[in-house]
Design a protein around this motif. Structure first.
Motif, mmCIF file in Angstrom:
data_model
loop_
_atom_site.group_PDB
_atom_site.id
_atom_site.type_symbol
_atom_site.label_atom_id
_atom_site.label_comp_id
_atom_site.label_asym_id
_atom_site.label_seq_id
_atom_site.Cartn_x
_atom_site.Cartn_y
_atom_site.Cartn_z
ATOM 1 N N ALA A 118 0.836 -1.203 0.000
ATOM 2 C CA ALA A 118 0.000 0.000 0.000
ATOM 3 C C ALA A 118 0.868 1.250 0.000
ATOM 4 O O ALA A 118 0.587 2.233 -0.702
ATOM 5 C CB ALA A 118 -0.924 -0.011 1.207
ATOM 6 N N SER A 119 1.941 1.232 0.775
ATOM 7 C CA SER A 119 2.836 2.386 0.840
ATOM 8 C C SER A 119 3.473 2.658 -0.514
ATOM 9 O O SER A 119 3.551 3.815 -0.950
ATOM 10 C CB SER A 119 3.921 2.141 1.898
ATOM 11 N N ARG A 120 3.926 1.603 -1.205
ATOM 12 C CA ARG A 120 4.529 1.798 -2.521
ATOM 13 C C ARG A 120 3.513 2.385 -3.500
ATOM 14 O O ARG A 120 3.823 3.302 -4.277
ATOM 15 C CB ARG A 120 5.071 0.471 -3.055
ATOM 16 N N CYS A 121 2.284 1.875 -3.459
ATOM 17 C CA CYS A 121 1.260 2.385 -4.377
ATOM 18 C C CYS A 121 0.928 3.844 -4.088
ATOM 19 O O CYS A 121 0.751 4.647 -5.018
ATOM 20 C CB CYS A 121 0.001 1.517 -4.289
ATOM 21 N N LEU A 122 0.853 4.214 -2.811
ATOM 22 C CA LEU A 122 0.579 5.613 -2.480
ATOM 23 C C LEU A 122 1.779 6.504 -2.806
ATOM 24 O O LEU A 122 1.614 7.650 -3.236
ATOM 25 C CB LEU A 122 0.212 5.732 -1.001
ATOM 26 N N THR A 123 2.984 5.986 -2.618
ATOM 27 C CA THR A 123 4.187 6.741 -2.983
ATOM 28 C C THR A 123 4.201 7.024 -4.478
ATOM 29 O O THR A 123 4.499 8.144 -4.916
ATOM 30 C CB THR A 123 5.448 5.964 -2.568
ATOM 31 N N ASP A 124 3.872 6.014 -5.267
ATOM 32 C CA ASP A 124 3.838 6.185 -6.719
ATOM 33 C C ASP A 124 2.821 7.239 -7.144
ATOM 34 O O ASP A 124 2.969 7.862 -8.204
ATOM 35 C CB ASP A 124 3.509 4.861 -7.406
ATOM 36 N N ARG A 125 1.798 7.432 -6.318
ATOM 37 C CA ARG A 125 0.750 8.407 -6.631
ATOM 38 C C ARG A 125 1.009 9.747 -5.955
ATOM 39 O O ARG A 125 0.158 10.636 -5.992
ATOM 40 C CB ARG A 125 -0.616 7.838 -6.223
ATOM 41 N N GLY A 126 2.174 9.897 -5.323
ATOM 42 C CA GLY A 126 2.542 11.162 -4.685
ATOM 43 C C GLY A 126 1.664 11.521 -3.507
ATOM 44 O O GLY A 126 1.430 12.708 -3.248
ATOM 45 N N PHE A 185 12.115 2.552 -1.833
ATOM 46 C CA PHE A 185 11.290 3.713 -2.169
ATOM 47 C C PHE A 185 11.107 4.640 -0.971
ATOM 48 O O PHE A 185 10.196 5.471 -0.934
ATOM 49 C CB PHE A 185 9.935 3.282 -2.748
ATOM 50 N N ALA A 186 12.005 4.501 0.015
ATOM 51 C CA ALA A 186 11.991 5.357 1.210
ATOM 52 C C ALA A 186 10.625 5.352 1.876
ATOM 53 O O ALA A 186 10.037 6.412 2.157
ATOM 54 C CB ALA A 186 12.418 6.783 0.856
ATOM 55 N N ALA A 187 10.117 4.154 2.119
ATOM 56 C CA ALA A 187 8.802 4.027 2.758
ATOM 57 C C ALA A 187 8.810 4.755 4.105
ATOM 58 O O ALA A 187 9.717 4.567 4.914
ATOM 59 C CB ALA A 187 8.462 2.559 2.959
ATOM 60 N N PRO A 188 7.798 5.586 4.376
ATOM 61 C CA PRO A 188 7.758 6.349 5.628
ATOM 62 C C PRO A 188 7.269 5.485 6.797
ATOM 63 O O PRO A 188 6.159 5.656 7.308
ATOM 64 C CB PRO A 188 6.770 7.476 5.307
#
Length: 399
Positions: free
Chosen positions: A18-26, A90-93
């Protein structure tokens, strides 16, 4: 109090997808976990555990498998390291050691209270997984033997000396029975309804065939009985190339008995229906083989014989049999003591459709058969994560 648009609870494969998908969407978000990344893989896996799915199946969003051994099976410890590396890529927060103690609504927003502080967010994704806590039956309280769950088991040396009764014959039960017997222990396995499945057929891994047949892409909306579909036992497989099932266990000297009905001290009452239970599992397996053969355009001669219990036992005296340990491989339940929003059904499961709960802005990921049969597989959670991310960011507002 800190604010963000989306809080993801859980930093396992579902939360990180989920984090990667949200990161990709800014999209602004944070990932909270009670421990470290992949905490459950790190702390609740036995030493020899390997993933049940071959490596080629275990890609995550933006990270398909590209290693040298696509048909191999990763050790659980190695997969935990892969999750940590994936998060770094992807520097997941991720905020580690942020154990959630309360999730509730505050006006139009959610309040997420943790031991490391409180967050306010418009959206929350619960990604705490399907294997939350062991499902130990109430009758366990009546037993005087030493009792352990797979989350507590590490290796045969971690158990007291003596025989072991393994209760449950799905993937975990057969793997642990096999390991204990190989270590020289006297092992009895109590088997209820189970899914027999061999590791390969016609030279291909069984999951390759299930993917080719479209079995893993079936949705819960296509199933005649969704509740039963979500409760079907995991197949008798191990993360290795050889076969493991009741037949191979019996050949190694494991005693087969029926499911546990009741317990009193050191006595266990057993169901007499083991032969019919085994026959039903064998019949389902043969039907799947027939489908594979039809798809392949051939008729395979690979039909292993039906398991026949040496004898049907209605009662087991643990003390007389030298059994000192009962290992409960009876599956998992979900636990959400921190959830203060009414989205649970009468069984304590989260009500959802494609990850959306009845509470607007509250989502879930990683549930078994959440939408597709592969939804709780490592490589299957990605498309659910993408759907939820699109919904959060308004790309599928009415999907």
């Amino acid at each position: 109090m800190r604010t963000t648009d989306t809080v993801i609870i859980g930093a396992g494969q579902a939360g990180l997808a989920a984090s990667r998908c949200l990161t990709d969407r800014g999209h602004d978000h944070v990932v909270l976990d009670r421990g470290g990344i992949g905490q459950r893989w790190r702390t609740c896996s036995w030493d020899s555990l390997h993933l049940l799915t071959p490596n080629w199946m275990n890609g995550l969003p933006g990270r398909p498998y590209a290693g040298p051994d696509p048909d191999g099976f990763a050790p659980a410890a190695a997969f935990t390291d892969q999750l940590a590396e994936y998060a770094r890529s992807f520097a997941a927060p991720v905020e580690e050691h942020a154990d959630v103690s309360r999730l509730r609504l505050r006006g139009n927003d959610f309040e997420v209270v943790t031991g490391a502080g409180t967050w306010r967010a418009r959206h929350v994704v619960m990604a705490t997984g399907w294997c939350d806590r062991p499902a130990i039956p109430a009758l366990a309280r009546s037993l005087t033997a030493h009792q352990v769950t797979p989350a507590e088991y590490r290796n045969p040396r971690s158990l007291p000396p003596g025989g072991v009764l393994v209760v449950g014959a799905s993937a975990t039960g057969v793997q642990l029975a096999d390991e204990l017997r190989s270590a020289g222990r006297d092992v009895t396995i109590a088997a209820g309804s189970h899914t027999r499945m061999e590791r390969s057929h016609l030279g291909r891994d069984i999951y390759w065939w299930l993917a080719r047949l479209g079995v893993l892409d079936r949705t819960i909306d296509e199933m005649p009985d969704p509740v039963r579909a979500r409760r079907e036992p995991s197949p008798q497989l191990a993360g290795r190339v050889d076969r493991i099932d009741l037949t191979t266990l019996q050949a190694k000297g494991v005693q087969l008995v029926g499911r546990v009905l009741a317990a009193d001290g050191h006595r266990v009452r057993l169901s007499p229906d083991l032969p019919s239970t085994i026959a039903a599992a064998d019949q389902r397996w043969r039907r799947l083989l027939d489908r594979i053969d039809a798809h392949a355009g051939t008729r395979s001669s690979e039909r292993t014989r039906t398991t026949t219990p040496a004898r049907v036992i209605s009662e087991l005296d643990l003390r007389r049999a030298g059994i000192r340990t009962v290992l409960w491989a009876t599956g998992h339940r979900r636990s959400h003591p921190w959830l203060r929003i009414p989205v649970l059904d009468r069984h304590g499961e989260i009500r959802q459709h494609r990850g959306r709960t009845p509470a607007p802005g509250l989502y879930v990921l990683g549930q078994r058969f959440q939408h597709h049969r592969s939804s709780n597989f490592i490589g299957g959670v990605g498309r659910d994560a993408a759907f939820v991310a699109d919904h959060i960011t308004g790309r599928h507002a009415h999907a």
